[in-house]
Design a protein around this motif. Structure first.
Motif, PDB file in Angstrom:
ATOM      1  N   CYS A   1      83.712 -24.047 -13.265  1.00 51.06           N
ATOM      2  CA  CYS A   1      83.012 -23.251 -12.259  1.00 51.06           C
ATOM      3  C   CYS A   1      83.228 -21.760 -12.519  1.00 51.06           C
ATOM      4  CB  CYS A   1      83.485 -23.641 -10.863  1.00 51.06           C
ATOM      5  SG  CYS A   1      82.953 -25.287 -10.351  1.00 51.06           S
ATOM      6  N   THR A   2      82.646 -20.931 -11.656  1.00 49.79           N
ATOM      7  CA  THR A   2      82.733 -19.479 -11.844  1.00 49.79           C
ATOM      8  C   THR A   2      83.173 -18.799 -10.541  1.00 49.79           C
ATOM      9  OG1 THR A   2      80.387 -19.244 -11.294  1.00 49.79           O
ATOM     10  CG2 THR A   2      80.951 -19.470 -13.626  1.00 49.79           C
ATOM     11  N   PRO A   3      84.311 -19.179  -9.987  1.00 50.69           N
ATOM     12  CA  PRO A   3      84.718 -18.601  -8.696  1.00 50.69           C
ATOM     13  C   PRO A   3      84.924 -17.094  -8.781  1.00 50.69           C
ATOM     14  CG  PRO A   3      86.534 -19.798  -9.705  1.00 50.69           C
ATOM     15  CD  PRO A   3      85.318 -20.117 -10.509  1.00 50.69           C
ATOM     16  N   GLY A   4      84.291 -16.372  -7.869  1.00 51.05           N
ATOM     17  CA  GLY A   4      84.437 -14.928  -7.817  1.00 51.05           C
ATOM     18  C   GLY A   4      83.723 -14.161  -8.908  1.00 51.05           C
ATOM     19  N   ALA A   5      82.884 -14.835  -9.699  1.00 53.44           N
ATOM     20  CA  ALA A   5      82.257 -14.189 -10.849  1.00 53.44           C
ATOM     21  C   ALA A   5      81.029 -13.383 -10.450  1.00 53.44           C
ATOM     22  CB  ALA A   5      81.857 -15.234 -11.877  1.00 53.44           C
ATOM     23  N   ARG A   6      80.796 -12.328 -11.211  1.00 52.33           N
ATOM     24  CA  ARG A   6      79.534 -11.601 -11.155  1.00 52.33           C
ATOM     25  C   ARG A   6      78.643 -12.185 -12.247  1.00 52.33           C
ATOM     26  NH1 ARG A   6      78.121  -5.278 -12.566  1.00 52.33           N
ATOM     27  NH2 ARG A   6      76.145  -5.206 -11.411  1.00 52.33           N
ATOM     28  N   VAL A   7      77.456 -12.666 -11.866  1.00 50.03           N
ATOM     29  CA  VAL A   7      76.632 -13.482 -12.748  1.00 50.03           C
ATOM     30  C   VAL A   7      75.244 -12.881 -12.909  1.00 50.03           C
ATOM     31  CG1 VAL A   7      75.495 -15.746 -12.958  1.00 50.03           C
ATOM     32  CG2 VAL A   7      77.872 -15.610 -12.192  1.00 50.03           C
ATOM     33  N   ALA A   8      74.673 -13.046 -14.108  1.00 48.84           N
ATOM     34  CA  ALA A   8      73.259 -12.768 -14.348  1.00 48.84           C
ATOM     35  C   ALA A   8      72.556 -14.089 -14.616  1.00 48.84           C
ATOM     36  CB  ALA A   8      73.079 -11.832 -15.543  1.00 48.84           C
TER      37      ALA A   8
ATOM     38  N   LEU B   1      75.658 -19.794  -6.769  1.00 43.67           N
ATOM     39  CA  LEU B   1      76.464 -19.258  -5.666  1.00 43.67           C
ATOM     40  C   LEU B   1      77.258 -20.347  -4.959  1.00 43.67           C
ATOM     41  CD1 LEU B   1      73.735 -16.879  -4.249  1.00 43.67           C
ATOM     42  CD2 LEU B   1      75.909 -16.131  -5.244  1.00 43.67           C
ATOM     43  N   ASP B   2      76.600 -21.423  -4.582  1.00 45.63           N
ATOM     44  CA  ASP B   2      77.212 -22.413  -3.695  1.00 45.63           C
ATOM     45  C   ASP B   2      77.985 -23.503  -4.425  1.00 45.63           C
ATOM     46  OD1 ASP B   2      76.002 -20.991  -1.692  1.00 45.63           O
ATOM     47  OD2 ASP B   2      74.381 -22.426  -1.357  1.00 45.63           O
ATOM     48  N   THR B   3      77.564 -23.854  -5.638  1.00 46.81           N
ATOM     49  CA  THR B   3      78.229 -24.924  -6.383  1.00 46.81           C
ATOM     50  C   THR B   3      79.194 -24.366  -7.427  1.00 46.81           C
ATOM     51  OG1 THR B   3      76.332 -26.389  -6.049  1.00 46.81           O
ATOM     52  CG2 THR B   3      77.862 -26.960  -7.827  1.00 46.81           C
ATOM     53  N   PHE B   4      78.753 -23.368  -8.179  1.00 43.03           N
ATOM     54  CA  PHE B   4      79.634 -22.767  -9.190  1.00 43.03           C
ATOM     55  C   PHE B   4      80.601 -21.756  -8.582  1.00 43.03           C
ATOM     56  CE2 PHE B   4      76.267 -24.477 -11.795  1.00 43.03           C
ATOM     57  CZ  PHE B   4      76.891 -24.847 -12.974  1.00 43.03           C
ATOM     58  N   GLY B   5      80.267 -21.189  -7.428  1.00 48.45           N
ATOM     59  CA  GLY B   5      81.186 -20.305  -6.720  1.00 48.45           C
ATOM     60  C   GLY B   5      81.113 -18.842  -7.091  1.00 48.45           C
ATOM     61  N   ALA B   6      80.023 -18.410  -7.693  1.00 49.43           N
ATOM     62  CA  ALA B   6      79.893 -16.989  -8.039  1.00 49.43           C
ATOM     63  C   ALA B   6      79.884 -16.120  -6.792  1.00 49.43           C
ATOM     64  CB  ALA B   6      78.610 -16.757  -8.833  1.00 49.43           C
ATOM     65  N   VAL B   7      80.373 -14.896  -6.917  1.00 44.01           N
ATOM     66  CA  VAL B   7      80.373 -13.975  -5.783  1.00 44.01           C
ATOM     67  C   VAL B   7      79.040 -13.259  -5.655  1.00 44.01           C
ATOM     68  CG1 VAL B   7      81.319 -11.987  -7.033  1.00 44.01           C
ATOM     69  CG2 VAL B   7      81.762 -12.251  -4.580  1.00 44.01           C
TER      70      VAL B   7
ATOM     71  N   LEU C   1      59.330 -15.113  -7.422  1.00 43.23           N
ATOM     72  CA  LEU C   1      60.289 -14.205  -6.790  1.00 43.23           C
ATOM     73  C   LEU C   1      60.145 -14.219  -5.271  1.00 43.23           C
ATOM     74  CD1 LEU C   1      60.113 -11.232  -9.292  1.00 43.23           C
ATOM     75  CD2 LEU C   1      62.095 -12.696  -8.882  1.00 43.23           C
ATOM     76  N   VAL C   2      58.921 -14.334  -4.774  1.00 41.99           N
ATOM     77  CA  VAL C   2      58.721 -14.441  -3.328  1.00 41.99           C
ATOM     78  C   VAL C   2      59.400 -15.702  -2.799  1.00 41.99           C
ATOM     79  CG1 VAL C   2      56.990 -14.811  -1.530  1.00 41.99           C
ATOM     80  CG2 VAL C   2      56.605 -13.080  -3.283  1.00 41.99           C
ATOM     81  N   LYS C   3      59.215 -16.808  -3.480  1.00 40.88           N
ATOM     82  CA  LYS C   3      59.846 -18.062  -3.058  1.00 40.88           C
ATOM     83  C   LYS C   3      61.364 -17.962  -3.115  1.00 40.88           C
ATOM     84  CE  LYS C   3      56.024 -21.081  -4.427  1.00 40.88           C
ATOM     85  NZ  LYS C   3      55.607 -22.252  -5.244  1.00 40.88           N
ATOM     86  N   ALA C   4      61.872 -17.330  -4.188  1.00 38.38           N
ATOM     87  CA  ALA C   4      63.325 -17.197  -4.333  1.00 38.38           C
ATOM     88  C   ALA C   4      63.908 -16.325  -3.227  1.00 38.38           C
ATOM     89  CB  ALA C   4      63.652 -16.614  -5.706  1.00 38.38           C
ATOM     90  N   ARG C   5      63.242 -15.234  -2.886  1.00 36.82           N
ATOM     91  CA  ARG C   5      63.747 -14.358  -1.823  1.00 36.82           C
ATOM     92  C   ARG C   5      63.813 -15.109  -0.498  1.00 36.82           C
ATOM     93  NH1 ARG C   5      60.605 -10.295  -4.747  1.00 36.82           N
ATOM     94  NH2 ARG C   5      62.110  -8.863  -5.726  1.00 36.82           N
ATOM     95  N   ARG C   6      62.817 -15.934  -0.248  1.00 39.55           N
ATOM     96  CA  ARG C   6      62.814 -16.719   0.980  1.00 39.55           C
ATOM     97  C   ARG C   6      63.964 -17.729   0.993  1.00 39.55           C
ATOM     98  NH1 ARG C   6      58.074 -19.161   0.400  1.00 39.55           N
ATOM     99  NH2 ARG C   6      56.966 -17.259   1.029  1.00 39.55           N
ATOM    100  N   ARG C   7      64.160 -18.402  -0.140  1.00 37.99           N
ATOM    101  CA  ARG C   7      65.197 -19.423  -0.221  1.00 37.99           C
ATOM    102  C   ARG C   7      66.599 -18.812  -0.131  1.00 37.99           C
ATOM    103  NH1 ARG C   7      63.289 -22.868  -3.934  1.00 37.99           N
ATOM    104  NH2 ARG C   7      63.041 -24.527  -2.405  1.00 37.99           N
TER     105      ARG C   7
ATOM    106  N   GLU D   1      73.270  -9.550   0.417  1.00 41.00           N
ATOM    107  CA  GLU D   1      73.477  -8.648  -0.717  1.00 41.00           C
ATOM    108  C   GLU D   1      74.205  -9.305  -1.887  1.00 41.00           C
ATOM    109  OE1 GLU D   1      75.365  -5.123   0.671  1.00 41.00           O
ATOM    110  OE2 GLU D   1      73.627  -4.482   1.858  1.00 41.00           O
ATOM    111  N   ARG D   2      74.523 -10.567  -1.756  1.00 42.69           N
ATOM    112  CA  ARG D   2      75.135 -11.270  -2.889  1.00 42.69           C
ATOM    113  C   ARG D   2      74.103 -11.552  -3.991  1.00 42.69           C
ATOM    114  NH1 ARG D   2      77.837 -16.577  -1.009  1.00 42.69           N
ATOM    115  NH2 ARG D   2      78.656 -16.521  -3.145  1.00 42.69           N
ATOM    116  N   VAL D   3      72.819 -11.410  -3.664  1.00 40.70           N
ATOM    117  CA  VAL D   3      71.744 -11.712  -4.624  1.00 40.70           C
ATOM    118  C   VAL D   3      70.862 -10.487  -4.819  1.00 40.70           C
ATOM    119  CG1 VAL D   3      69.741 -13.152  -5.108  1.00 40.70           C
ATOM    120  CG2 VAL D   3      71.719 -14.134  -3.934  1.00 40.70           C
ATOM    121  N   TYR D   4      70.557 -10.175  -6.087  1.00 43.68           N
ATOM    122  CA  TYR D   4      69.554  -9.160  -6.404  1.00 43.68           C
ATOM    123  C   TYR D   4      68.525  -9.820  -7.304  1.00 43.68           C
ATOM    124  CZ  TYR D   4      67.197  -5.057  -8.204  1.00 43.68           C
ATOM    125  OH  TYR D   4      66.231  -4.138  -8.545  1.00 43.68           O
TER     126      TYR D   4
END
Length: 210
Positions: free
Chosen positions: A33-40, A54-60, A72-78, A84-87
């Protein structure tokens, strides 16, 4: 290149979400997993993979890019409740600096992990995408990938239903061989499925040699 309407509908369907959850579990077995990681993330689509990161791998946090404004519209809604954890940015996976510059992302050695849920086979200059992955990963950072190979793309069903680059497609072996050329060490942390149609693995960025 953009996905056609059939593939766009498929990746936002319940079967694809179930399969992606299965693939995420395989990637965790291969690379943890990636707990606390900053991910692209390369190619967020409708955002389900981003949510898994975010929820399974644990990225911050996740900076994710996609070419398709509808996705992107669908992703923003989901992903709205993640705040602010997601850009999310419209742009190319081969130029993350341009896509993520508004939030200071996409710089050299700026991410703990990069995720590719079956996007790189859509990129004509796929080697440039791997070079970009290596560029933005910190030394010791991990590249999680789930890819579709030339073997699958040559099958009649893929040819009839989907649009993909027709030149310079990669086999599983060619993709794996390209990784160390960009300072990405794969070792034994990879698997193929359905013969050699699908390739999953986790590569680690070696100590910076640039």
């Amino acid at each position: 290149m953009l996905m056609n309407k059939i593939e766009s509908a498929l990746i936002d369907s319940p079967p694809r979400r179930l399969l992606q959850h299965y693939e995420a579990n395989l990637l965790i077995k291969l690379g943890g997993c990636t707990p606390g990681a900053r991910v692209a993330e390369l190619g967020c689509g409708p955002g389900y993979g981003t949510r898994l990161i975010l929820d399974t791998f644990g990225a911050v946090s996740v900076d994710a890019v996609d070419l398709d404004p509808t996705m992107l519209v669908k992703a923003r809604r989901r992903l709205e409740h993640h705040g602010e954890r997601v850009y999310l940015a419209r742009g190319s996976a081969a130029d993350l600096a341009a896509a993520f510059s508004p939030v200071g992302g996409g710089k050299d050695a700026s991410y703990d992990a990069v995720f590719d849920f079956a996007i790189i086979h859509h990129i004509p200059n796929w080697r440039d995408a791997l070079a970009e992955v290596a560029r933005v990963l910190k030394p010791g950072g991990r590249f999680f990938f789930d890819e579709v190979t030339a073997t699958a793309l040559a099958r009649p069903t893929y040819k009839a239903l989907f649009d993909h680059p027709t030149a310079d497609r990669f086999s599983a072996g060619e993709f794996l061989a390209e990784l160390p050329r960009h300072g990405l060490h794969i070792g034994e942390n990879w698997r193929t499925r359905v013969g050699a149609d699908y390739l999953l693995g986790v590569a680690t960025r070696t100590q910076d040699s640039r």
